[in-house]
Design an enzyme around this catalytic site. Structure first.
Site, PDB file in Angstrom:
ATOM      1  N   LYS A 121       2.356  -9.552  -8.050  1.00  0.00           N
ATOM      2  CA  LYS A 121       2.105  -8.134  -8.314  1.00  0.00           C
ATOM      3  C   LYS A 121       3.264  -7.523  -9.113  1.00  0.00           C
ATOM      4  CE  LYS A 121       0.268  -5.734  -4.851  1.00  0.00           C
ATOM      5  NZ  LYS A 121       0.371  -5.086  -3.531  1.00  0.00           N
ATOM      6  N   THR A 145      -0.459   0.568   6.365  1.00  0.00           N
ATOM      7  CA  THR A 145      -0.465   0.550   7.834  1.00  0.00           C
ATOM      8  C   THR A 145      -1.871   0.155   8.287  1.00  0.00           C
ATOM      9  OG1 THR A 145      -0.907   2.931   7.765  1.00  0.00           O
ATOM     10  CG2 THR A 145       1.350   2.271   8.219  1.00  0.00           C
ATOM     11  N   ARG A 184      -7.003  10.212  -3.403  1.00  0.00           N
ATOM     12  CA  ARG A 184      -8.250   9.443  -3.282  1.00  0.00           C
ATOM     13  C   ARG A 184      -8.217   8.325  -4.297  1.00  0.00           C
ATOM     14  NH1 ARG A 184     -11.731  14.011  -5.522  1.00  0.00           N
ATOM     15  NH2 ARG A 184      -9.807  14.088  -6.731  1.00  0.00           N
ATOM     16  N   GLY A 206     -16.127   4.019   4.058  1.00  0.00           N
ATOM     17  CA  GLY A 206     -15.434   2.744   4.234  1.00  0.00           C
ATOM     18  C   GLY A 206     -14.064   2.872   3.600  1.00  0.00           C
ATOM     19  N   CYS A 258      -8.753   3.509   4.300  1.00  0.00           N
ATOM     20  CA  CYS A 258      -8.141   4.663   4.977  1.00  0.00           C
ATOM     21  C   CYS A 258      -8.986   5.218   6.115  1.00  0.00           C
ATOM     22  CB  CYS A 258      -7.847   5.759   3.967  1.00  0.00           C
ATOM     23  SG  CYS A 258      -6.539   5.288   2.833  1.00  0.00           S
TER      24      CYS A 258
HETATM   25  C1  UDX Z   1      -9.521   9.071   1.652  1.00  0.00           C
HETATM   26  C2  UDX Z   1      -9.136  10.563   1.651  1.00  0.00           C
HETATM   27  O1  UDX Z   1     -10.091  11.302   0.889  1.00  0.00           O
HETATM   28  C3  UDX Z   1      -7.754  10.740   1.076  1.00  0.00           C
HETATM   29  O2  UDX Z   1      -7.368  12.101   1.136  1.00  0.00           O
HETATM   30  C4  UDX Z   1      -6.795   9.886   1.861  1.00  0.00           C
HETATM   31  O3  UDX Z   1      -5.510   9.993   1.327  1.00  0.00           O
HETATM   32  C5  UDX Z   1      -7.224   8.437   1.887  1.00  0.00           C
HETATM   33  O4  UDX Z   1      -8.563   8.336   2.369  1.00  0.00           O
HETATM   34  P1  UDX Z   1     -10.410   7.347  -0.197  1.00  0.00           P
HETATM   35  O5  UDX Z   1     -10.428   6.327   0.904  1.00  0.00           O
HETATM   36  O6  UDX Z   1      -9.844   6.974  -1.514  1.00  0.00           O
HETATM   37  O7  UDX Z   1      -9.604   8.653   0.295  1.00  0.00           O
HETATM   38  O8  UDX Z   1     -11.928   7.762  -0.455  1.00  0.00           O
HETATM   39  P2  UDX Z   1     -12.821   9.051  -0.293  1.00  0.00           P
HETATM   40  O9  UDX Z   1     -13.149   9.596  -1.621  1.00  0.00           O
HETATM   41  O10 UDX Z   1     -12.282   9.979   0.725  1.00  0.00           O
HETATM   42  O11 UDX Z   1     -14.158   8.375   0.262  1.00  0.00           O
HETATM   43  C6  UDX Z   1     -14.142   7.667   1.504  1.00  0.00           C
HETATM   44  C7  UDX Z   1     -15.480   7.073   1.829  1.00  0.00           C
HETATM   45  O12 UDX Z   1     -16.386   8.099   2.214  1.00  0.00           O
HETATM   46  C8  UDX Z   1     -16.166   6.325   0.697  1.00  0.00           C
HETATM   47  O13 UDX Z   1     -16.711   5.133   1.221  1.00  0.00           O
HETATM   48  C9  UDX Z   1     -17.243   7.274   0.221  1.00  0.00           C
HETATM   49  O14 UDX Z   1     -18.333   6.591  -0.324  1.00  0.00           O
HETATM   50  C10 UDX Z   1     -17.614   7.967   1.528  1.00  0.00           C
HETATM   51  N1  UDX Z   1     -18.171   9.313   1.362  1.00  0.00           N
HETATM   52  C11 UDX Z   1     -17.442  10.317   0.803  1.00  0.00           C
HETATM   53  C12 UDX Z   1     -19.455   9.594   1.836  1.00  0.00           C
HETATM   54  O15 UDX Z   1     -20.133   8.701   2.359  1.00  0.00           O
HETATM   55  N2  UDX Z   1     -19.952  10.851   1.716  1.00  0.00           N
HETATM   56  C13 UDX Z   1     -19.244  11.870   1.170  1.00  0.00           C
HETATM   57  O16 UDX Z   1     -19.753  12.980   1.114  1.00  0.00           O
HETATM   58  C14 UDX Z   1     -17.944  11.585   0.689  1.00  0.00           C
END
Ligand code: UDX
Length: 459
Positions: A35, A104, A170, A281, A284
């Site tokens: 990496k 983590t 995100r 999923g 996070c």
């Molecule tokens: C998330 C948080 O948004 C972010 O603030 C944090 O720092 C890390 O975790 P991320 O995991 O990148 O970010 O994705 P995010 O855009 O939040 O989406 C998470 C999941 O929820 C995805 O699988 C997405 O498909 C799903 N989702 C999101 C839904 O099913 N419905 C929604 O309305 C929004």
């Protein structure tokens, strides 16, 4: 500022590149040799829109370097202590900020977070801290981690300090979210003088964001750690709420997308994170709500978060419900059937497959006897490595060749725009299952497809 970033994954690599783009001098540290080589050559080791350009420019400008050696955070020429014992660090006229951005993950077989990478990053950094340096935690950690880290810094490197500065980016929007965050949170030391110094150093790091009017919340360590856990718990709850409504809609013959639309117009509710479908999923939300429950239990506050168990259960139920729906559409059995899956990443604009609902569904269907072919514009390589038992294809056409059903499980823009008439010529049977409520049912039905989605009427 002179900055080091420990951990160059999805969070750290973006943070390092964005800090360098702001004009800081940044060294990224990661234990993964491959990496580091990629990053040092100005190449992004994962898919993130905007990151390749930022990396290339920052590395070319000389403001961004990468190393596997923590001892080089202050000076790239620092020799190996195995051959040359490190002299006691002297006060540095130009103190550094060291960001901890390591992962983590969920502990194997438990709900709790594994903070060993945070501990290890700090352990490796301690001997190289100079008086005046500021260590800044960005990783998502169980509340109490920062206080313990501050004690360790106090003992091993008096004169250095700790702040906690959670990250809310995100994936897929990480560059934008880092350059233009919607808020900055500083968890500061209890000692007022130390807090003032830490605040001043962070203000210098984030000078351009603050000048642009980004709201700043300063607080104690524990609150700053909890802000992140609480925000992710809230977002997960919102998604599971609308997915629970999808279950009720299915039972009542109602349409959850119209319900969500109507609810979202209420400004107090809002339409963001109210998209029903296959659920959340990624690296996070799922593990963060579990770690939050585990930590609340340790603190004797488990009752406060028992609702998150239900949030998690609703979310996981989406995946099995999707499998059930696909089986139903195929007449009750997957045996001998060919199923095309559009999407492998846990969400669009990402190649991250950690806890991907799409791959989870694909694997369940494969286990139940279908031939499953998966495609994804960015995550194919990662998916192949993690789920070698599935079949993969580069193009939608190839994936859908002779398919008995097509499942849209990650809503990439190119899948939203598919032409149902054209795709209809490739498949064996025109069955489309829209796991993300991303398609227009009327258009697909008019082209002769059976359109099915979670929480929506059959026709
Ligand atoms: C998330 C948080 O948004 C972010 O603030 C944090 O720092 C890390 O975790 P991320 O995991 O990148 O970010 O994705 P995010 O855009 O939040 O989406 C998470 C999941 O929820 C995805 O699988 C997405 O498909 C799903 N989702 C999101 C839904 O099913 N419905 C929604 O309305 C929004």
């Amino acid at each position: 500022m002179r900055i080091s970033v420990l951990g160059c994954g999805y969070l750290g690599a973006v943070h390092a590149a964005c800090m360098a783009a702001l004009g800081h001098r940044v060294v990224g540290v990661d234990t993964d040799d491959v990496k580091v080589k990629e990053l040092a050559a100005g190449r992004a080791p994962f898919y993130e829109p905007g990151l390749p350009e930022l990396l290339r420019d920052s590395v070319a400008s000389g403001r961004l370097t990468f190393t596997t050696q923590v001892r080089q955070v202050h000076d790239p020429d620092t020799p190996d202590p195995a051959q040359h014992p490190t002299p006691t660090p002297t006060p540095d006229p130009d103190p550094m900020v060291h960001f901890i951005c390591v992962g983590t993950p969920q502990r194997q077989g438990e709900y709790a977070a594994d903070t060993s990478y945070v501990e290890a990053a700090l352990t490796s950094l301690l001997p190289h801290l100079h008086p005046g340096d500021l260590v800044v935690g960005k990783s998502t950690v169980p509340v109490g981690t920062a206080a313990r880290a501050a004690d360790r810094i106090h003992e091993a490197a008096p004169g250095a300090a700790l702040a906690w500065n959670p990250e809310f980016l995100r994936e897929g929007h990480a560059v934008h979210d880092t350059q233009s965050p919607d808020r900055l949170v500083y968890g500061l030391p209890a000692d007022p003088a130390a807090a003032d110094r830490a605040r001043a150093m962070l203000n210098e790091v984030y000078a351009s964001q603050l000048a642009a009017g980004t709201p700043l919340v300063t607080c104690d360590y524990a609150t700053s750690e909890l802000v992140k856990s609480a925000a992710n718990a809230f977002l997960s709850t919102k998604i599971s709420f609308i997915n629970a409504m999808a279950e009720v809609c299915e039972a009542a013959g109602a349409d959850v997308t119209l319900l969500a639309d109507a609810m979202g117009h209420d400004e107090r509710i809002g339409s963001k994170f109210l998209r029903p479908g296959l659920g959340f999923g990624g690296g996070c939300l799922p593990k963060d709500i579990r770690a939050f429950m585990a930590r609340a239990g340790e603190l004797g506050a488990d009752q406060a978060l028992t609702f998150l168990r239900e949030v998690d259960a609703i979310n996981m139920r989406r995946r099995s419900r999707m499998v059930d729906l696909a089986r139903e559409v195929l007449g009750g059995s997957f045996l001998g059937r060919r199923v095309a899956v559009l999407g492998a990443a846990f969400k669009p604009d990402s190649d991250d497959i950690r806890d991907s609902p799409a791959l989870n569904v694909a694997a369940q269907i494969r286990l139940q006897g279908a031939d499953v072919v998966v495609t994804d514009p960015a995550a194919l390589e990662n998916a192949r490595r993690a789920w070698p038992q599935l079949q993969y294809a580069e193009s939608v056409q190839e994936t859908c060749e002779s398919a008995d059903a097509v499942l849209l499980l990650t809503e990439w823009q190119q899948y939203r725009e598919l032409d149902p008439a054209l795709l209809g010529r490739t498949v064996r049977s025109r069955h489309i299952l829209d796991g993300r409520n991303a398609l227009d049912p009327r258009r697909w039905r008019e082209a002769g497809w059976t359109y099915r989605a979670l929480g929506r009427p059959r026709s």
